[in-house]
Design a protein around this motif. Structure first.
Motif, PDB file in Angstrom:
ATOM      1  N   LYS A 177       1.265  18.105   5.356  1.00 45.62           N
ATOM      2  CA  LYS A 177      -0.120  18.155   4.891  1.00 45.62           C
ATOM      3  C   LYS A 177      -0.409  17.030   3.890  1.00 45.62           C
ATOM      4  N   TYR A 178       0.641  16.585   3.175  1.00 49.12           N
ATOM      5  CA  TYR A 178       0.421  15.445   2.272  1.00 49.12           C
ATOM      6  C   TYR A 178       1.072  14.173   2.786  1.00 49.12           C
ATOM      7  N   LEU A 179       2.097  14.300   3.627  1.00 50.11           N
ATOM      8  CA  LEU A 179       2.814  13.104   4.077  1.00 50.11           C
ATOM      9  C   LEU A 179       1.973  12.271   5.047  1.00 50.11           C
ATOM     10  N   LEU A 180       1.227  12.923   5.907  1.00 45.33           N
ATOM     11  CA  LEU A 180       0.400  12.177   6.863  1.00 45.33           C
ATOM     12  C   LEU A 180      -0.726  11.411   6.156  1.00 45.33           C
ATOM     13  N   PRO A 181      -1.453  12.046   5.219  1.00 45.60           N
ATOM     14  CA  PRO A 181      -2.444  11.259   4.449  1.00 45.60           C
ATOM     15  C   PRO A 181      -1.794  10.158   3.610  1.00 45.60           C
ATOM     16  N   LEU A 182      -0.595  10.420   3.096  1.00 49.33           N
ATOM     17  CA  LEU A 182       0.112   9.404   2.314  1.00 49.33           C
ATOM     18  C   LEU A 182       0.477   8.217   3.197  1.00 49.33           C
ATOM     19  N   HIS A 183       0.845   8.480   4.429  1.00 49.15           N
ATOM     20  CA  HIS A 183       1.157   7.402   5.366  1.00 49.15           C
ATOM     21  C   HIS A 183      -0.069   6.513   5.582  1.00 49.15           C
ATOM     22  N   THR A 184      -1.226   7.132   5.748  1.00 53.26           N
ATOM     23  CA  THR A 184      -2.472   6.375   5.915  1.00 53.26           C
ATOM     24  C   THR A 184      -2.743   5.523   4.680  1.00 53.26           C
ATOM     25  N   LEU A 185      -2.512   6.109   3.495  1.00 55.00           N
ATOM     26  CA  LEU A 185      -2.718   5.387   2.235  1.00 55.00           C
ATOM     27  C   LEU A 185      -1.780   4.189   2.133  1.00 55.00           C
ATOM     28  N   THR A 186      -0.494   4.391   2.430  1.00 55.06           N
ATOM     29  CA  THR A 186       0.469   3.292   2.286  1.00 55.06           C
ATOM     30  C   THR A 186       0.204   2.178   3.298  1.00 55.06           C
ATOM     31  N   GLN A 187      -0.309   2.521   4.463  1.00 50.38           N
ATOM     32  CA  GLN A 187      -0.692   1.476   5.426  1.00 50.38           C
ATOM     33  C   GLN A 187      -1.818   0.615   4.860  1.00 50.38           C
ATOM     34  N   LYS A 188      -2.755   1.265   4.194  1.00 48.17           N
ATOM     35  CA  LYS A 188      -3.858   0.531   3.579  1.00 48.17           C
ATOM     36  C   LYS A 188      -3.346  -0.321   2.421  1.00 48.17           C
ATOM     37  N   LEU A 189      -2.437   0.246   1.630  1.00 45.31           N
ATOM     38  CA  LEU A 189      -1.837  -0.504   0.528  1.00 45.31           C
ATOM     39  C   LEU A 189      -1.125  -1.755   1.034  1.00 45.31           C
ATOM     40  N   ARG A 190      -0.421  -1.616   2.150  1.00 43.11           N
ATOM     41  CA  ARG A 190       0.308  -2.755   2.711  1.00 43.11           C
ATOM     42  C   ARG A 190      -0.655  -3.840   3.180  1.00 43.11           C
ATOM     43  N   ASP A 191      -1.735  -3.426   3.831  1.00 41.21           N
ATOM     44  CA  ASP A 191      -2.725  -4.407   4.294  1.00 41.21           C
ATOM     45  C   ASP A 191      -3.304  -5.192   3.121  1.00 41.21           C
ATOM     46  N   ILE A 192      -3.593  -4.484   2.018  1.00 42.29           N
ATOM     47  CA  ILE A 192      -4.136  -5.145   0.828  1.00 42.29           C
ATOM     48  C   ILE A 192      -3.100  -6.101   0.241  1.00 42.29           C
ATOM     49  N   ARG A 193      -1.836  -5.649   0.154  1.00 40.55           N
ATOM     50  CA  ARG A 193      -0.772  -6.472  -0.415  1.00 40.55           C
ATOM     51  C   ARG A 193      -0.548  -7.741   0.394  1.00 40.55           C
ATOM     52  N   LEU A 194      -0.611  -7.637   1.710  1.00 39.95           N
ATOM     53  CA  LEU A 194      -0.295  -8.780   2.563  1.00 39.95           C
ATOM     54  C   LEU A 194      -1.428  -9.802   2.653  1.00 39.95           C
ATOM     55  N   GLU A 195      -2.552  -9.509   2.005  1.00 43.34           N
ATOM     56  CA  GLU A 195      -3.608 -10.514   1.931  1.00 43.34           C
ATOM     57  C   GLU A 195      -3.152 -11.702   1.078  1.00 43.34           C
ATOM     58  N   ASN A 196      -2.289 -11.438   0.074  1.00 41.94           N
ATOM     59  CA  ASN A 196      -1.830 -12.491  -0.827  1.00 41.94           C
ATOM     60  C   ASN A 196      -0.323 -12.727  -0.752  1.00 41.94           C
ATOM     61  N   ALA A 197       0.323 -12.129   0.241  1.00 46.75           N
ATOM     62  CA  ALA A 197       1.761 -12.302   0.400  1.00 46.75           C
ATOM     63  C   ALA A 197       2.065 -12.350   1.884  1.00 46.75           C
ATOM     64  N   PHE A 198       3.281 -12.047   2.262  1.00 46.70           N
ATOM     65  CA  PHE A 198       3.645 -12.058   3.661  1.00 46.70           C
ATOM     66  C   PHE A 198       4.788 -11.080   3.884  1.00 46.70           C
ATOM     67  N   SER A 199       4.929 -10.639   5.117  1.00 46.53           N
ATOM     68  CA  SER A 199       6.022  -9.730   5.463  1.00 46.53           C
ATOM     69  C   SER A 199       6.931 -10.412   6.463  1.00 46.53           C
ATOM     70  N   PHE A 200       8.165  -9.964   6.486  1.00 44.29           N
ATOM     71  CA  PHE A 200       9.125 -10.513   7.427  1.00 44.29           C
ATOM     72  C   PHE A 200       9.575  -9.436   8.390  1.00 44.29           C
ATOM     73  N   ARG A 201       9.706  -9.817   9.644  1.00 44.07           N
ATOM     74  CA  ARG A 201      10.264  -8.902  10.633  1.00 44.07           C
ATOM     75  C   ARG A 201      11.774  -8.945  10.484  1.00 44.07           C
ATOM     76  N   SER A 202      12.261  -8.067   9.653  1.00 44.83           N
ATOM     77  CA  SER A 202      13.685  -8.085   9.368  1.00 44.83           C
ATOM     78  C   SER A 202      14.398  -6.978  10.135  1.00 44.83           C
ATOM     79  N   SER A 203      15.592  -7.270  10.553  1.00 45.22           N
ATOM     80  CA  SER A 203      16.431  -6.274  11.192  1.00 45.22           C
ATOM     81  C   SER A 203      17.814  -6.389  10.591  1.00 45.22           C
ATOM     82  N   GLU A 204      18.493  -5.279  10.472  1.00 37.78           N
ATOM     83  CA  GLU A 204      19.818  -5.257   9.859  1.00 37.78           C
ATOM     84  C   GLU A 204      20.822  -4.723  10.864  1.00 37.78           C
TER      85      GLU A 204
END
Length: 648
Positions: free
Chosen positions: A360-387
């Motif tokens: 009940k809180y994890l699904l809305p939190l997932h939506t929030l963190t996706q939005k946070l990531r989109d905002i963060r990546l406006e001024n940064a970048f992400s890497f497709r990393s695999s380990e």
């Protein structure tokens, strides 16, 4: 140590010398390498601070730490005075009577690069000698031939670099179980804790009685959960999201409650710096009685936590309020990343009542963190990393490898932790920050030259994040995104710990630190202590903690690199041992380096092994098939020839 030695060039007052460096300072005064100048001690002009390299011939070469000095100084074997490759030394220039290249002699070894050598025994001209596992160089061991011949050939020994005496017999080279011991010994790491540390850890018991902590905020009624890898045993962080109030709780194991500064556990932890993770086990920074028990935020038990309560703007997602306090939590459930990924994909048919409450809180939190990531990546970048994850059997033979990629559950946790880390940095002011400088233009030009060879053309611009985003878009179009991301990462500087904030280029943050993993990182434990002292207005304790913070940051940064190298060395040993059984067999690979010696990475059913190519006519990111020619178990070097290319 490096920064301290460089500071001597400008001059240092004795009262300002950090305690860990005071013995070095006093010795340099006695050696007359430091001279008094007004109220400062300055490095005598004929002395140079540098890093040693030693050729097989025994001749040394000193590379100055001062950027203005370009040419190395020659140090004859007689002038090394015990200095070895990689050591930080103070040397004195001497007159070269024959003219030519400048010479020097070592007057002080400030820091050993390698306190120990790991060798295996072999016969040479009727004598048992040691062969260094790093470079196959031979030297005589300080032990009688009679005692050495009692050991089986191929015995792996830990040797003291000062005396050349045997310190420990680790096993034999043909035994896969010795690989773990070699990897730890190469970096002078130990697995087991002192009796005093174990006793101190066990004294804290197995459970938390919240009646003993009336001043802590009681959060045991909130349904926290942890999300970690399937094999994790040390749970640093737990999360809960209050949907109605748009408030995120990030609860972190309160390790500083149990690990006292200068105590037996702390002395061990500061030497280790980080936990080390092998495929089959971990070498924890803290005794398991803490790391896997009383500190670990296990489900269905009360645990002490240091918690951020972050209220976010529902529209912009920016933090409106960031509260930090000591608390008690009662985690409801322990999840794996795989389990949460199924939930996020809508596969909730087998969810129980506890899962339903958390979702009940994890699904809305997932939506929030996706939005946070989109905002963060406006001024940064992400890497497709695999380990690459390795699996070994009970005899520590390589069984398989899998590639672990970032999934939605990883992203959810990562962005929650980033919020807490940023919030902690804002409260700090001065202490221990995680900093990452922007790459140099020279490194960027080298990257662009490499990319041009594979058909990705880009111009060097002042806005490096935008330039990198453009490169990644072109890599996506060519189907080379992950490979290009690795080249971009390689071109950047390493993130380190520093007492002053300098921002984090890779994340695009103006301020950042590490708060969320005190069980496995000494940096985070240090930060917790600083924040508690600051919030309690305990100036005396804060002054004590900050007294030697600069050398501590430098030490932790070095320990981080070492812990990574231990884990990588172990994997290299497993790959080399596997390939020794497959000499003459063919495997698929991809070229990852073409400077000097071409190197490919195994990209077949098994993945990740580093392969040194005996062919020079290859190009970057070329997909090839190779035939294994040789695999040296001691040095971990795998050699192969290219049999064909898969490039169109």
């Amino acid at each position: 140590m490096k920064n301290f030695l460089l500071s001597l060039k400008e001059g240092v007052a004795q009262k300002d010398v950090p305690a860990p460096f005071l013995p070095h300072f006093q010795t340099l005064i006695q050696l007359r390498a430091l001279i008094a100048k007004n109220d400062l001690y300055v490095l005598e002009p004929s002395h140079i601070v540098g890093k040693m390299d030693v050729a097989f011939s025994g001749t040394g070469y000193l590379s100055s730490l001062e950027p203005t000095r370009s040419k190395d100084l020659i140090i004859e074997a007689s002038g090394l005075h015990g200095a070895m490759r990689g050591d930080l030394v103070v040397a004195k220039r001497v007159t070269n009577k024959r003219g030519g290249r400048a010479k020097a002699v070592v007057v002080y070894i400030a820091q050993r690069a390698f306190a120990k050598s790991i060798v295996y025994t072999k016969m040479s001209k009727g004598k048992v000698v040691g062969v260094n596992v790093k470079n196959e160089s031979m030297f005589e061991i300080t032990a009688s031939q009679k005692s050495l011949k009692q050991l089986p050939l191929g015995s792996v020994l830990k040797i003291d670099n000062i005396t050349n005496a045997i310190e420990e017999v680790l096993g034999t080279l043909d035994d896969p179980l010795v690989d773990e011991k070699i990897s730890l010994a190469l970096f002078d790491k130990k697995e087991f804790f002192t009796k005093e540390a174990e006793t101190e850890a066990k004294s804290h018991g197995d459970f938390v009685d919240k009646a003993y902590y009336p001043n802590r905020v009681d959060l045991t009624d909130l349904p926290f959960c942890t999300i970690d890898p399937v094999d994790a045993k040390d749970f640093d962080d737990a999360i809960y999201f209050d949907v109605d109030n748009h408030t995120l709780y990030v609860a972190i194991a309160d390790v500083s409650e149990y690990v006292y500064a200068m105590g037996a556990i702390d002395k061990e932890a500061i030497e280790r710096g980080f936990s080390i993770y092998f495929p089959h086990k971990s070498i924890p920074m803290l005794p398991r009685a803490l790391s896997e028990n009383i500190c670990s935020l296990k489900p269905n038990v009360d645990r002490l936590a240091y918690t951020f309560k972050i209220t976010l703007d529902p529209i912009t997602c920016k933090p409106l309020k960031e509260e930090l306090f000591e608390s008690i939590i009662h985690s409801t459930k322990r999840y794996t990343y795989e389990r949460i990924d199924l939930f996020l994909a809508g596969k909730t048919d087998d969810a129980d009542s506890a899962d339903t409450t958390i979702l009940k809180y994890l699904l809305p939190l997932h939506t929030l963190t996706q939005k946070l990531r989109d905002i963060r990546l406006e001024n940064a970048f992400s890497f497709r990393s695999s380990e690459v994850r390795m699996r070994v059997d009970e005899h520590q033979n390589l069984v398989s490898t899998t590639v672990e990629e970032e999934t939605p559950s990883h992203g959810l946790i990562e962005d929650c932790m980033l919020l807490a880390n940023k919030a902690a940095a804002k409260k700090l002011g001065f202490g221990i920050f995680r900093t990452h400088e922007s790459p140099s233009y020279e490194r960027m030009e080298m990257l662009l030259n490499d990319l041009a060879l594979i058909g990705i053309n880009a111009k060097l611009g002042a806005d490096i994040p935008k330039m990198i985003q453009g490169i990644q878009a072109k890599a996506d179009a060519l189907g080379l995104r992950e490979e290009v991301d690795k080249l971009i990462i390689k071109s950047q500087k390493k993130a380190i710990y520093e007492p002053e904030n300098k921002g984090h280029f890779g994340l695009g943050f103006d301020i950042y630190t590490h708060f969320t993993s005190p069980i496995r990182r000494y940096s985070d434990l240090t930060l917790h202590r600083l924040l508690k002292a600051k919030m309690a207005n305990d100036e005396k304790k804060l002054t004590f903690l900050l007294k030697d913070i600069a050398p501590l940051c430098e030490q932790i940064s070095a320990l981080e690199r070492e812990s990574d190298k231990v884990a990588w060395d172990y994997m290299d040993r497993k790959f080399a041992r596997y390939m020794a059984l497959h000499v003459g067999d063919n495997f698929k690979a991809i070229v990852v380096e073409t400077e000097q010696n071409p190197i490919a990475k195994l990209d077949d059913e098994l993945k990740g092994a580093r392969i040194f190519l005996l062919d020079n006519d290859v190009h970057l990111l070329q997909r090839i098939e190779v035939k294994i020619v040789e695999s040296n178990i001691a040095t971990t070097r795998i050699y192969a020839r290219v049999t064909r290319s898969f490039d169109v």
